[in-house]
Motif scaffolding. Structure first.
Motif, mmCIF file in Angstrom:
data_model
loop_
_atom_site.group_PDB
_atom_site.id
_atom_site.type_symbol
_atom_site.label_atom_id
_atom_site.label_comp_id
_atom_site.label_asym_id
_atom_site.label_seq_id
_atom_site.Cartn_x
_atom_site.Cartn_y
_atom_site.Cartn_z
ATOM 1 N N ARG A 141 0.835 -1.198 0.000
ATOM 2 C CA ARG A 141 0.000 0.000 0.000
ATOM 3 C C ARG A 141 0.871 1.249 0.000
ATOM 4 O O ARG A 141 0.623 2.185 -0.761
ATOM 5 N N GLU A 142 1.877 1.240 0.866
ATOM 6 C CA GLU A 142 2.759 2.407 0.952
ATOM 7 C C GLU A 142 3.359 2.722 -0.414
ATOM 8 O O GLU A 142 3.449 3.872 -0.833
ATOM 9 N N LYS A 143 3.764 1.660 -1.094
ATOM 10 C CA LYS A 143 4.340 1.821 -2.422
ATOM 11 C C LYS A 143 3.339 2.520 -3.353
ATOM 12 O O LYS A 143 3.671 3.446 -4.089
ATOM 13 N N LEU A 144 2.099 2.076 -3.256
ATOM 14 C CA LEU A 144 1.072 2.636 -4.123
ATOM 15 C C LEU A 144 0.781 4.095 -3.773
ATOM 16 O O LEU A 144 0.626 4.932 -4.660
ATOM 17 N N TYR A 145 0.766 4.402 -2.459
ATOM 18 C CA TYR A 145 0.529 5.796 -2.065
ATOM 19 C C TYR A 145 1.594 6.695 -2.676
ATOM 20 O O TYR A 145 1.293 7.770 -3.197
ATOM 21 N N GLY A 146 2.847 6.245 -2.586
ATOM 22 C CA GLY A 146 3.943 7.029 -3.143
ATOM 23 C C GLY A 146 3.709 7.292 -4.626
ATOM 24 O O GLY A 146 3.861 8.417 -5.115
ATOM 25 N N LEU A 147 3.310 6.243 -5.304
ATOM 26 C CA LEU A 147 3.074 6.359 -6.741
ATOM 27 C C LEU A 147 1.946 7.345 -7.047
ATOM 28 O O LEU A 147 2.055 8.185 -7.944
ATOM 29 N N VAL A 148 0.878 7.244 -6.277
ATOM 30 C CA VAL A 148 -0.258 8.146 -6.499
ATOM 31 C C VAL A 148 0.184 9.590 -6.283
ATOM 32 O O VAL A 148 -0.158 10.483 -7.059
ATOM 33 N N ARG A 149 0.987 9.821 -5.241
ATOM 34 C CA ARG A 149 1.443 11.186 -4.971
ATOM 35 C C ARG A 149 2.327 11.695 -6.105
ATOM 36 O O ARG A 149 2.238 12.854 -6.506
ATOM 37 N N ARG A 150 3.183 10.823 -6.617
ATOM 38 C CA ARG A 150 4.049 11.253 -7.734
ATOM 39 C C ARG A 150 3.215 11.592 -8.963
ATOM 40 O O ARG A 150 3.476 12.571 -9.661
ATOM 41 N N LEU A 151 2.189 10.747 -9.212
ATOM 42 C CA LEU A 151 1.315 11.025 -10.356
ATOM 43 C C LEU A 151 0.675 12.404 -10.206
ATOM 44 O O LEU A 151 0.641 13.194 -11.149
ATOM 45 N N ALA A 152 0.208 12.696 -9.005
ATOM 46 C CA ALA A 152 -0.410 13.996 -8.759
ATOM 47 C C ALA A 152 0.637 15.103 -8.919
ATOM 48 O O ALA A 152 0.347 16.169 -9.463
ATOM 49 N N GLY A 153 1.855 14.826 -8.472
ATOM 50 C CA GLY A 153 2.946 15.792 -8.603
ATOM 51 C C GLY A 153 3.222 16.119 -10.068
ATOM 52 O O GLY A 153 3.582 17.244 -10.412
ATOM 53 N N HIS A 154 3.035 15.133 -10.934
ATOM 54 C CA HIS A 154 3.222 15.352 -12.368
ATOM 55 C C HIS A 154 2.019 16.038 -12.997
ATOM 56 O O HIS A 154 1.937 16.141 -14.213
ATOM 57 N N GLY A 155 1.061 16.434 -12.175
ATOM 58 C CA GLY A 155 -0.098 17.154 -12.701
ATOM 59 C C GLY A 155 -1.243 16.258 -13.116
ATOM 60 O O GLY A 155 -2.218 16.721 -13.702
#
Lengths: 353, 549
Positions: free
Chosen positions: B195-209
Motif C-alpha cells: 500500500r505504501e508503495k502505491l501511495y507514493g506512486l499516487v502522490r508522484r502522479l499527482a505531482g506530475h499534474g
C-alpha cells in the motif's frame, strides 16, 4: 383517494407527452415483438405454401403422414432436447446414444432376445443420460465437452458391439414393428411422436418439474436459494434426453430393418437445429415445446422440398448449417434489442437472461 | 441544499489557485431497470488533485467510474467534460483518447503475457507490421523510472503480486497520457508495505499534474492520501470537502446514517411497530423464551472470527457494521452458501448440523433474501407470480400439474401483504427495484421459513418503496417470524430493529444494543470503539483486513 400534489401532476403530464411522442416507436416495437414471438409460424406457412405450389403431391395426407413417420426419431430427440436447452444445457451425445441403442436393440433381436431389446436399450439411454448430467453438474465439465465426449464413447461402443458390420434384420418381423407398423395410413412411430410432444409440452409448461426447469435455466443462483435441487433438475433433463435418444434410435433402425453403427452421422445437429430454429434460447430459461414442434416441421418441409427439387444432400447441409447460425444470430439480436438496458446492469446478469 | 453549501465552501477554498477543472461532471444519473445506481451527481476535479470517493457498497461509486470511463451510457441530461472536451458516453476508446484511465477493481490483465506486453497491450509500438520490441523495452524502462517503480518486464503476469499488477495497470494508463486516473479500490487486495508503495506512486502522479480519483473503503487511507473527499450515499452526492476538513467520524456519519440526507425516511416504521406487536401476536409477549435460532462461534476463514448471536420469534435483529465487517458474509454462511464456514447452530433449542448448502439451510428453516436481487433473487424472465410460488410449487400444483390461475391465486396474498404494486403477471425483470424487492419478500411469505436473513433490502430503490419494504419486514416479525436484517444505512437499522448486533471490521461481534439504547449515535460510538481496538489488533498482526465478498 388523496389527490397528488401539483409536482406529481406535472410529472404525470410530462409522462403523457413522452408517451405520445413514443407511440410510433411502440407500434413498431410491438410489431417486432410479435414477429419475434410468432414469426417462426409465418416461416413455416411460407415454406409449406412454396413447396405445395412446386409439388402438388406435397399436401396429400399420405405424404404428410410419411413425413411424420420419417421425422419421428429427430422429433422425439428434439422434444427431449428442449428440456435440456431450457434448463440451460446442451446435449450433443444424442447421436451416439441413438446409434448405440439402435445397434443393441438389433443385436438382441438377432440373437433371439427380442423381448429384452426395448428395455435394455432404454436403460442404456437413460443411464448414459444420467451420466451426462452427473458429469456436467457434479464434475463441472462443460456441457458441450461432456456430451461430445459421451456421444463419441457411445458411438464407439456401438461399433465395438456390432463389429462395425450392419445387422440386417429385414426378415425379422418383430424388429420392424416399432418403425414400420401402421394403423390404417398412420404409422405407430408417428403416433408416438405426436403423443410424446403432447405429453412433453404439458410437462414442460404445466408440471412442477417443467416450471422448475425454466427457473433453473433462467437463474440458477436464485433457484438454488429458493430451495430447488438445481443439480437434480438438470440431471433430469439429460436423463429425458438420453432415454428419448434410445427410443428414437430403435424407431429409426426398426424402420430401416437394418442397424448400422456408422449410420445417422451428425443427426444430433439436426436435433439442435430444430430446437434453436423454433426459438428456444441457447443458454436457457426461454423456449416452448410448440416451438420445437414448429422447428422440426420446418426442417421436414424444407427437406421434402429439396428432394422434390432434386437438390443433393450436400446442398441441404449448406443450407441447414446456415439456418442454424442465422437462427441463433436472430435470437441474440432480438434479445439484445429487448434487453439492452437490462443486460447492462452487470456482466453477470447477461448470463442469466 | 447541503450540496450547494459544501460546494460553495470548496470553491472558496480552491479559489486561491483555481486552475480550471480537468474533470467536470454535471448532473449525471444512471438508472438500471429496477435500480437507480447514480442520481444527479455533479463533481469538479482540478488538475493534480487526488480526490477521494467514499461510500458504502452500492452507493454508486463504481457505476460512476464506469460512466466516466465510457463503459456505461448514463441517463439523458448528464454531461461530463475532460479538460473542456465533452466526453461522448459509451465509448471506452474515446474516453481513453480524451485522457481517462480506469484502473478497475478487477484488474484487466492477460495472465499469460509478460508485464511488458500487458503495459502495451492493444497499442504496441510498431515497425511496419511488426512489434517494435526494443522500443517497447526502452519505453517500459522510462516509465519505470518516471514512476519510480521497479518491475521485471519479462515476468509473466500470473506470477506477479496484485500490487505489481496494479502498477502494470497504472503504467498502461500513464503511457496513454491519462490526465484523469480512476482507481477503484486499488488497495483492497494489498498488504501494508505494498500500500505504501502505491501511495507514493499516487502522490508522484499527482505531482506530475495528473488527477487521481481514488476509491477506497479504508477511510484512514483516504484521509491521509487525498486532497478532497466526496461522499456518495445511495447513488447521490452527499458532501464534498477538503480532506483536512473531514474527520473519520464525519465521513462515516455521512456515509451511513446522516439524518439530513435520510431522504425523508422518518422513523415512522419504528413507531408503528414494536409496541403494537405484542397485542396482535401474543407470542411476542415473552420473546426471551422464544429463541428460534442460536448461532455460536460462526467462523469463515479470513472474514468472520467467531460470531455468536440469538434471534427470537417476532424479533428483528439488525446487524450494523461498516463495509468489511462481514455482515453479508454472516448471512451467507448461515444460508449455507459458504462451504468453508463453520459454527454451532441450534434451531428452536435443538442442535443441528451447520448447513453446507442452501437446501440444507432451507430444510432447517433458514431463508436468505439476497442483496443482489437480480442476480440471485429473481428469475428475471418469469412473471412475478412464478417467482413467488417457486419456493414451493407443490403447494399450487394439482396432481403435479400447475395452472396459471392457481399459481396467480397462490401468489396473491403474499404479494398483497408486502404491498406489491405491480401486476402478478408482469415479468420480474421489468419491475421497479422496489417491486422486485417486494416479490423477493413475498416468495418467502408464501413458503415461510423460521428465520429470514435479509441482506440490504433497500439498496437502489426509491424512498417510498424503501418505507414499504421496511414496513413489510416489520410485519414479517410481527407475524412471529425471526428476522436478521443487514443494511448499510444505520438509520434504517435503527428504525427497524428490535436489537442491533454490532460488528467490527475484523469480523467479530462488539456487542449489542436493545430497545431505547438503539440510535445512530450509539452505533457510531460503538463502531469507533471497535475500530480503534481493531486497528491495534491489525498493527499487531500486520496483516490486511478481510473484506466482504
Amino acid at each position: 383517494m388523496i389527490s397528488p400534489p401539483a409536482a406529481q401532476w406535472a410529472e404525470m403530464a410530462d409522462a403523457t407527452a413522452d408517451a405520445s411522442s413514443r407511440r410510433l416507436d411502440t407500434v413498431r416495437s410491438k410489431a417486432l415483438n410479435l414477429l419475434q414471438g410468432y414469426g417462426i409460424l409465418l416461416l413455416l406457412a411460407a415454406l409449406v405454401a412454396a413447396v405445395a405450389i412446386g409439388e402438388p403431391a406435397f399436401l396429400t395426407s399420405r405424404n404428410l403422414l410419411n413425413l411424420l413417420q420419417q421425422w419421428a426419431p429427430i422429433g422425439i430427440m428434439a422434444m427431449a432436447g428442449t428440456f435440456v436447452m431450457i434448463g440451460g444445457g446442451f446435449d450433443l451425445s444424442v447421436g451416439g446414444i441413438f446409434v448405440l441403442a439402435g445397434v443393441m436393440f438389433a443385436g438382441l433381436a438377432r440373437d433371439g432376445l427380442f423381448e429384452f431389446g426395448v428395455p435394455v436399450a432404454l436403460i442404456v439411454g437413460l443411464g448414459l443420460g444420467i451420466a451426462n448430467g452427473l458429469i456436467i453438474t457434479r464434475a463441472g465439465v462443460n456441457a458441450f465437452i461432456a456430451t461430445i465426449g459421451m456421444g463419441q464413447v457411445a458411438r464407439g461402443l456401438a461399433l465395438i458391439y456390432s463389429g462395425a458390420a450392419p445387422i440386417i434384420l429385414t426378415d425379422n418381423a418383430a424388429f420392424g414393428v416399432l418403425g414400420q407398423s401402421r394403423v390404417g395410413q398412420l404409422a405407430w412411430s408417428a403416433v408416438i411422436l405426436v403423443g410424446l410432444f403432447l405429453i412433453g409440452g404439458a410437462v414442460l409448461s404445466r408440471s412442477v418439474y417443467g416450471r422448475t426447469v425454466y427457473a433453473v435455466g433462467g437463474n440458477p443462483a436464485a433457484s438454488r436459494l429458493s430451495g430447488i435441487a438445481v443439480e437434480r433438475v438438470l440431471v433430469g433433463t439429460y436423463a429425458i434426453s438420453g432415454i428419448a435418444a434410445a427410443l428414437a434410435g430403435m424407431i429409426f433402425f426398426s424402420r430401416l430393418g437394418i442397424s448400422q453403427a456408422d449410420a445417422a452421422v451428425l443427426i444430433e445437429v439436426d436435433v439442435i437445429i430444430a430446437i434453436v430454429l423454433g426459438g428456444t434460447a441457447v443458454g436457457g430459461g426461454v423456449g416452448a415445446m410448440w416451438r420445437t414442434a414448429v422447428g422440426v416441421a420446418i426442417l421436414a418441409v424444407m427437406e421434402n422440398g429439396f428432394d422434390t427439387l432434386n437438390l443433393g444432400s450436400f446442398y441441404q447441409d449448406v443450407i441447414k448449417g446456415s439456418i442454424l447460425v442465422a437462427a441463433v444470430a436472430w435470437d441474440v439480436w432480438s434479445r439484445r434489442r429487448k434487453g439492452a438496458a437490462a443486460a447492462a446492469v452487470g456482466g453477470t446478469d447477461v448470463g442469466t437472461r | 441544499m447541503t450540496d450547494d453549501a459544501v460546494h460553495t465552501a470548496e470553491a472558496g477554498e480552491g479559489a486561491l489557485a483555481a486552475p480550471s477543472p480537468v474533470l467536470l461532471v454535471e448532473g449525471v444519473s444512471k438508472t438500471f431497470p429496477g435500480v437507480r445506481a447514480v442520481v444527479d451527481i455533479s463533481l469538479e476535479v482540478r488538475p493534480g488533485e487526488i480526490r477521494g470517493l467514499v461510500g458504502e457498497n452500492g452507493s454508486g461509486k463504481s457505476t460512476l467510474m464506469r460512466v466516466l470511463a465510457g463503459d456505461l451510457v448514463p441517463d439523458e441530461g448528464g454531461r461530463v467534460t475532460i479538460d473542456g472536451n465533452p466526453l461522448p458516453f459509451g465509448s471506452p476508446i474515446v474516453a481513453q483518447r480524451l485522457g481517462v484511465g480506469l484502473i478497475p477493481q478487477e484488474l484487466m490483465i492477460a495472465e499469460a503475457l509478460s508485464a511488458l506486453e500487458n503495459v502495451f497491450m492493444g497499442d504496441y509500438p510498431k515497425r511496419g507490421p511488426w512489434v517494435a520490441w526494443r522500443r517497447m523495452s526502452q519505453e517500459f524502462a522510462r516509465l519505470c523510472e518516471s514512476l519510480d517503480v521497479s518491475l521485471n518486464p519479462h515476468a509473466v503476469a500470473s506470477d506477479l503480486s496484485v500490487a505489481d499488477l496494479t502498477m502494470v495497470e497504472i503504467m498502461r494508463a500513464t503511457r496513454r497520457e491519462a490526465k484523469v486516473l480512476l482507481m477503484d479500490e486499488p488497495t483492497a487486495a494489498l498488504g501494508r508495505s505494498e500500500r505504501e508503495k502505491l501511495y507514493g506512486l499516487v502522490r508522484r502522479l499527482a505531482g506530475h499534474g495528473r488527477t487521481v480519483i481514488f476509491i477506497s473503503h479504508d477511510l484512514d487511507e483516504v484521509l491521509a492520501l487525498t486532497d478532497v473527499i466526496t461522499v456518495l450515499r445511495d447513488g447521490r452526492h452527499v458532501a464534498t470537502q477538503p480532506a483536512s476538513a473531514w474527520t473519520k467520524r464525519a465521513l462515516v456519519e455521512r456515509m451511513v446514517g446522516d439524518a439530513s440526507v435520510a431522504l425523508g425516511f422518518e422513523k415512522a416504521p419504528a413507531e408503528a411497530c414494536p409496541e403494537a406487536a405484542p397485542t396482535a401476536f401474543p407470542a411476542a409477549q415473552a420473546p426471551d423464551q422464544d429463541v428460534v435460532l442460536s448461532a455460536r462461534n460462526v467462523t469463515v476463514p479470513g472474514k468472520l472470527a467467531g460470531v455468536s448471536f440469538d434471534v427470537r420469534r417476532g424479533e428483528i435483529l439488525g446487524i450494523a457494521g461498516l463495509v468489511g465487517s462481514g455482515r453479508s458474509t454472516l448471512l451467507r454462511a448461515l444460508a449455507g452458501l459458504l462451504r468453508q464456514s463453520d459454527g454451532e447452530l441450534h434451531i428452536a433449542g435443538k442442535p443441528v448440523k451447520w448447513p453446507q448448502s442452501s437446501r440444507q439451510a432451507l430444510r432447517l428453516g433458514i431463508a436468505l433474501v439476497p442483496e443482489e436481487r437480480r442476480r440471485e433473487g429473481l428469475v428475471l424472465g418469469m412473471p412475478a407470480y412464478d417467482n413467488v410460488t417457486i419456493t414451493d410449487l407443490q403447494k399450487v400444483a394439482h396432481l403435479g400439474m400447475l395452472h396459471k390461475t392457481r399459481s396467480m391465486n397462490g401468489s396473491e396474498q403474499p404479494l398483497e401483504q408486502v404491498g406489491y404494486g405491480g401486476q402478478p403477471g408482469t415479468v420480474a425483470g421489468t419491475l421497479s427495484g422496489g417491486n422486485q424487492q417486494k416479490v423477493l419478500l413475498a416468495k418467502w411469505l408464501y413458503a415461510p421459513p423460521l428465520v429470514f436473513l435479509i441482506d440490504e433490502p433497500t439498496r437502489g430503490i426509491d424512498v417510498r418503496a424503501k418505507q414499504e419494504v421496511l414496513t413489510a419486514i416489520r410485519q414479517l416479525a410481527d407475524a412471529g417470524n425471526a428476522v436478521v436484517f443487514v443494511s448499510s444505512e444505520f438509520e434504517e437499522v435503527v428504525a427497524t430493529s428490535d436489537r442491533v448486533l454490532l460488528m467490527a471490521r475484523d469480523g467479530s461481534v462488539r456487542g449489542d444494543l436493545t430497545g431505547d439504547a438503539i440510535s445512530v449515535d450509539a452505533i457510531l460510538g460503538e463502531v469507533f470503539a471497535v475500530e480503534k481496538a481493531g486497528q491495534q489488533r491489525d498493527l499487531a498482526a500486520g496483516g490486511a483486513v478481510g473484506r466482504d465478498g
